[in-house]
Write an enzyme that holds these catalytic residues in place. Structure first.
Site, PDB file in Angstrom:
ATOM      1  N   THR A 195      85.421 -28.926   0.000  1.00  8.01           N
ATOM      2  CA  THR A 195      85.385 -27.464   0.128  1.00  8.01           C
ATOM      3  C   THR A 195      84.120 -27.033   0.863  1.00  8.01           C
ATOM      4  O   THR A 195      83.279 -26.292   0.355  1.00  8.01           O
ATOM      5  CB  THR A 195      85.434 -26.806  -1.260  1.00  8.01           C
ATOM      6  OG1 THR A 195      84.374 -27.361  -2.069  1.00  8.01           O
ATOM      7  CG2 THR A 195      86.753 -27.079  -1.945  1.00  8.01           C
ATOM      8  N   ARG A 196      83.978 -27.531   2.077  1.00  8.35           N
ATOM      9  CA  ARG A 196      82.839 -27.202   2.934  1.00  8.35           C
ATOM     10  C   ARG A 196      83.281 -27.367   4.379  1.00  8.35           C
ATOM     11  O   ARG A 196      84.328 -27.936   4.657  1.00  8.35           O
ATOM     12  CB  ARG A 196      81.660 -28.128   2.652  1.00  8.35           C
ATOM     13  CG  ARG A 196      81.996 -29.607   2.834  1.00  8.35           C
ATOM     14  CD  ARG A 196      80.779 -30.507   2.600  1.00  8.35           C
ATOM     15  NE  ARG A 196      81.115 -31.908   2.580  1.00  8.35           N
ATOM     16  CZ  ARG A 196      81.342 -32.671   3.640  1.00  8.35           C
ATOM     17  NH1 ARG A 196      81.291 -32.122   4.848  1.00  8.35           N
ATOM     18  NH2 ARG A 196      81.627 -33.944   3.526  1.00  8.35           N
ATOM     19  N   ILE A 197      82.484 -26.842   5.273  1.00  8.98           N
ATOM     20  CA  ILE A 197      82.791 -27.012   6.686  1.00  8.98           C
ATOM     21  C   ILE A 197      82.536 -28.459   7.079  1.00  8.98           C
ATOM     22  O   ILE A 197      81.495 -29.030   6.763  1.00  8.98           O
ATOM     23  CB  ILE A 197      81.924 -26.065   7.543  1.00  8.98           C
ATOM     24  CG1 ILE A 197      82.361 -24.616   7.312  1.00  8.98           C
ATOM     25  CG2 ILE A 197      82.024 -26.408   9.021  1.00  8.98           C
ATOM     26  CD1 ILE A 197      81.588 -23.612   8.111  1.00  8.98           C
TER      27      ILE A 197
END
Length: 210
Positions: free
Chosen positions: A15-17
């Site tokens: 859940t991150r770029i």
């Protein structure tokens, strides 16, 4: 993810770029980082999923301070000379400059080079040019290996599989060693010619003064 019997099974969700977000930005025209910040500020997005259109092809290559000829051994040191590529549809994400030290305390990543093209072949051609323009001295990098990969007909044709690099490395290493030897010989010849020219000029200058 895994794919089995018509179904997808995700092994991991980050859940991150991702590091490859630049590829997404090039093919969608959406500034992913900017919009993440807006979401964090409780600002609404000014587009919906239906507005996102994919256009063309993008490729990313990571430039690392490591030596592929020594099983990707880290190569710390000071960047004595550093020149990034440029030109149409070439993007470089980096945070280094000439004189900076690359240490073993952090990731060996120096920069990310991204190219875009209306076709995959065009994106690859631009990546070849970008890597040819890239100059780094003071540390070893994986640029020579990347050049070999993007020249490989199998890679260009999309014939890529899980053990691709493992099987190709012996051939790549031989080609890299040969090119490095040719480059070293050329440099030696240039230095020799330069010394001979200097001697000739010095001799002529002395003769003229006499």
């Amino acid at each position: 993810f895994l794919y089995s019997s018509g179904s997808y099974y995700f092994l991991e969700m980050n859940t991150r770029i991702q590091v490859e977000h630049g590829v997404t930005e090039l093919v969608t025209g959406v500034d992913v980082v900017k919009n993440q910040i807006l979401v964090a500020l409780d600002k609404p997005l000014d587009f919906s999923q239906g507005d996102v259109k994919l256009r063309g092809y993008a490729i990313e290559a990571r430039i690392n301070a490591e030596n592929p000829l020594e099983y990707f051994k880290p190569s710390p040191g000071v960047l004595k000379y550093y020149r990034e590529p440029s030109g149409p549809w070439v993007r470089v994400d980096s945070g280094v400059t000439r004189g900076m030290e690359i240490t073993t305390k952090y990731s060996p990543l120096i920069a990310k080079v991204l190219t875009w093209g209306s076709t995959r072949e065009e994106a690859i051609a631009r990546m070849r040019r970008a890597l040819a323009e890239y100059i780094v001295s003071g540390v070893e990098t994986n640029i020579p290996l990347l050049r070999e990969i993007f020249e490989d007909p199998d890679y260009v044709g999309g014939d890529i599989y899980t053990t691709f690099l493992e099987e190709k490395m012996p051939t790549y290493m031989e080609k890299i060693k040969k090119k490095l030897a040719e480059k070293a010989l050329l440099i030696a010849l240039v230095k020799h010619r330069s010394r001979e020219n200097n001697k000739h000029r010095s001799h002529n200058h002395f003769s003229t003064r006499r």
